[in-house]
Enzyme design. Structure first.
Site, short mmCIF file in Angstrom:
data_model
loop_
_atom_site.label_atom_id
_atom_site.label_comp_id
_atom_site.label_asym_id
_atom_site.label_seq_id
_atom_site.Cartn_x
_atom_site.Cartn_y
_atom_site.Cartn_z
N GLY A 98 -32.02 28.31 -36.10
CA GLY A 98 -32.35 27.03 -36.27
C GLY A 98 -31.44 26.09 -36.62
O GLY A 98 -30.22 26.38 -36.30
N SER A 99 -31.63 25.01 -37.56
CA SER A 99 -30.81 23.99 -37.87
C SER A 99 -29.48 24.33 -38.44
O SER A 99 -29.25 25.44 -39.15
CB SER A 99 -31.50 23.03 -38.77
OG SER A 99 -30.71 22.24 -39.66
#
Lengths: 145, 423
Positions: free
Chosen positions: A70-71
């Site tokens: 993810g981020s």
């Protein structure tokens, strides 16, 4: 361990990523973890909607997981866990990425990867795990049920 | 790790304590990765802003302390000098003009403004968007970057052919002060080849379609490097922006190839560097519908908030939003926020789009988004968005239920207050 009770210890060897030693209960998942948007940094818990650890806290545990997803806020969120006192005690992971490496470095907990066995086969949630990232050694004491 | 004489000099403190702390972090990080050396970069995109309550006590001691702790992982507070190389700020937590609507504490707004002044004085360009490539930071093919923001990294690697890993707050803070980043992963040409094959068997026609394909791709390949076969029409910037943002959210994709479209894949064979191709992962009608359904986390069709512009809208998207809203009114029970970079908000205003959106009852926001700021209109229960990334994150972050669909579905829901979208 009381006398007379059998203990089963497993020793695995790998590469230390962040040096240090820790000893704590394991929390194991075969799913990667998101930092930003996937954890609550105040509680040290997983919040991702469909994650198998949703609602569980990794604070003070040896977190055994494939790695980060993810981020790019991954490191910043685990960094804040350290500042908030909710970080894992150690990390054991299988897939190296920049998110994972930087996150482990700034969380400043012992971290090991490239183990000579499959940690998801060897370690179960609740096992007592000693991580010696200076020597690259993981010692598992199986949880007696 | 091998360091050059100049890097040793920086590590030894000859360029000041902040640069020494930056090199110390880069060495710890590079050794954790197993990198053999660092590489020079002249293009850094990071997150320097301080606008959350948890940082408040740190910011009260000054922004040198914020940068030292959060951007350098330094226990000591060091004076932060001017950046060594061009560096920009990605998305922030507060819209500097619409902060009252966001419900931001005035003290935090002041903290954000003080921070921006501090960072600007040190040469950090206040782009304040997740899409620097939409507002002037368009890397050249082969250029080494140190970028954060997974949706920007995947765009820079795949669409532009620049080279960056997904960096973090601390590594970009160190890169800005040193012009260095570990030479590892996607900086090495041999690590950029495809290793998964997605066989796209249905037409991918609009932004929602590209978002669904991206979400499917991330779920299937996790952090592997897919090539897409079967793309028949050349996609636009905003379609690829959505595809990448989705693939980087459901998985950890940092580079992909589309033969004939992206620069490192003139052909499918070239995408794999001549290596044997793996068995294809099929994206057909069944997979398309199943992925669409997975993106829905709501059941109640009464919506109260429409979030558009994740990643931040291009000017073409702003034009389309205005076209769909012209002469219509947003439902009294619904809030509509449309997000675009500050620089493009100027163009939107000048083009009359902002007036049309405002007259319809919507708001044009910049600098932030609800997932980053954790600020939504009061009392929101059910959201709708045209972004697979926002549909993935916002329900978990904000405790709301979410619908995902096309821009047209979202505008329809804004007008009627009801979700009528579908795959």
């Amino acid at each position: 361990m009381p006398d007379g009770q059998s203990t089963s210890k497993i020793v695995m060897r790998g590469r230390g990523v962040v040096p240090g030693k820790a000893r704590a209960e394991a929390l194991v998942t075969r799913q990667t973890i998101s930092g930003w948007g996937g954890i609550n940094e105040r509680e040290g818990s997983v919040i991702e909607l469909r994650h198998e650890l949703r609602g569980q806290s990794f604070a003070g545990k040896v977190l055994v997981f494939p790695g980060a997803k993810g981020s790019s806020g991954w490191s910043a969120y685990f960094h804040m866990c350290r500042l908030n006192g909710t970080a894992p005690a150690a990390m054991i992971f299988t897939r190296m990425t920049t998110k994972m490496a930087l996150g482990a470095v700034v969380t400043r907990v012992p971290a090991i990867t490239d183990l000579d066995g499959d940690p998801f086969e060897m370690i179960e949630t609740g096992d007592l795990v000693e991580v010696d990232a200076d020597e690259g050694i993981v010692t598992i004491t199986k949880h007696e049920t | 790790m091998q360091l050059t004489d100049y890097e040793k000099q920086m590590l030894g403190g000859e360029n000041g304590p902040a640069v020494a702390r930056a090199m110390d972090l880069l060495v710890r990080y590079g050794e954790a990765l197993g990198a053999e050396r660092l590489v020079e970069t002249r293009n850094v995109a990071g997150a320097f802003n301080a606008s959350t309550p948890s940082i408040r006590s740190m910011a009260e001691d000054g922004f040198d302390r914020v940068y030292s702790e959060l951007n350098l992982d330094s226990d000591d507070v060091v004076d932060i000098p001017h950046m060594a190389v061009p560096t920009c700020q990605l998305i922030t937590g507060i819209d500097i003009e619409n902060h009252a609507l966001q419900g931001a504490d005035p003290g935090l707004v002041d903290m954000q403004k003080d921070g921006e002044r501090f960072f600007g004085q040190r040469g950090i360009n206040m782009m304040c968007t997740c899409t620097p490539y939409q507002v002037g930071n368009v890397p050249v093919r082969g250029e080494h970057l140190a970028w954060m923001e997974s949706s920007a990294v995947i765009y820079a690697n795949s669409v532009l052919g620049a080279r960056t890993n997904v960096e973090g707050k601390e590594s970009t803070g160190a890169a800005g002060l040193t012009g260095r980043i570990p030479y590892w992963g996607l900086h090495l040409p041999e690590n950029r080849l495809a290793d998964r094959l997605i066989d796209v068997q249905v037409p991918v026609e609009d932004m929602a379609g590209w978002g669904v394909l991206g979400y499917f791709t991330g779920l299937q390949v996790e952090e592997a490097q897919p090539a897409l076969n079967g793309i028949s029409a050349t996609p636009t910037l905003w379609e690829l922006k959505h595809f990448g943002a989705a693939a980087a959210s459901s998985g950890g994709v940092e580079i992909y190839h589309i033969p004939g479209v992206t620069p490192e894949a003139p052909t499918l064979e070239a995408a794999f560097g001549g290596n044997p191709m793996p068995d294809p992962i099929v994206f057909g009608e069944r997979e398309r519908v199943a992925t669409w359904e997975r993106l829905q986390s709501a059941e109640d069709r009464s919506v109260d908030f429409i979030m558009l512009g994740c990643p931040h809208n291009s000017i073409e998207q702003m034009s389309r939003v205005a076209e769909l809203l012209e002469g219509r009114k947003v439902h009294a029970d619904v809030a509509l926020w449309v997000h675009t970079p500050r620089a493009l908000a100027e163009v939107s205003k000048r083009s009359g789009y902002t007036d049309i959106i405002r007259e319809a009852g919507g708001v044009v926001m910049s600098d932030t988004c609800p997932a980053i700021s954790r600020r939504l209109p009061k009392g929101v229960r059910v959201i709708a968005t045209d972004s697979a990334k926002q549909a993935h994150y916002l329900p978990a972050i904000a405790g709301v239920d979410g619908w995902f669909g096309s821009l047209e579905h979202c505008i329809d829901a804004a007008i009627t207050g009801k979700w009528r979208g579908g795959p």
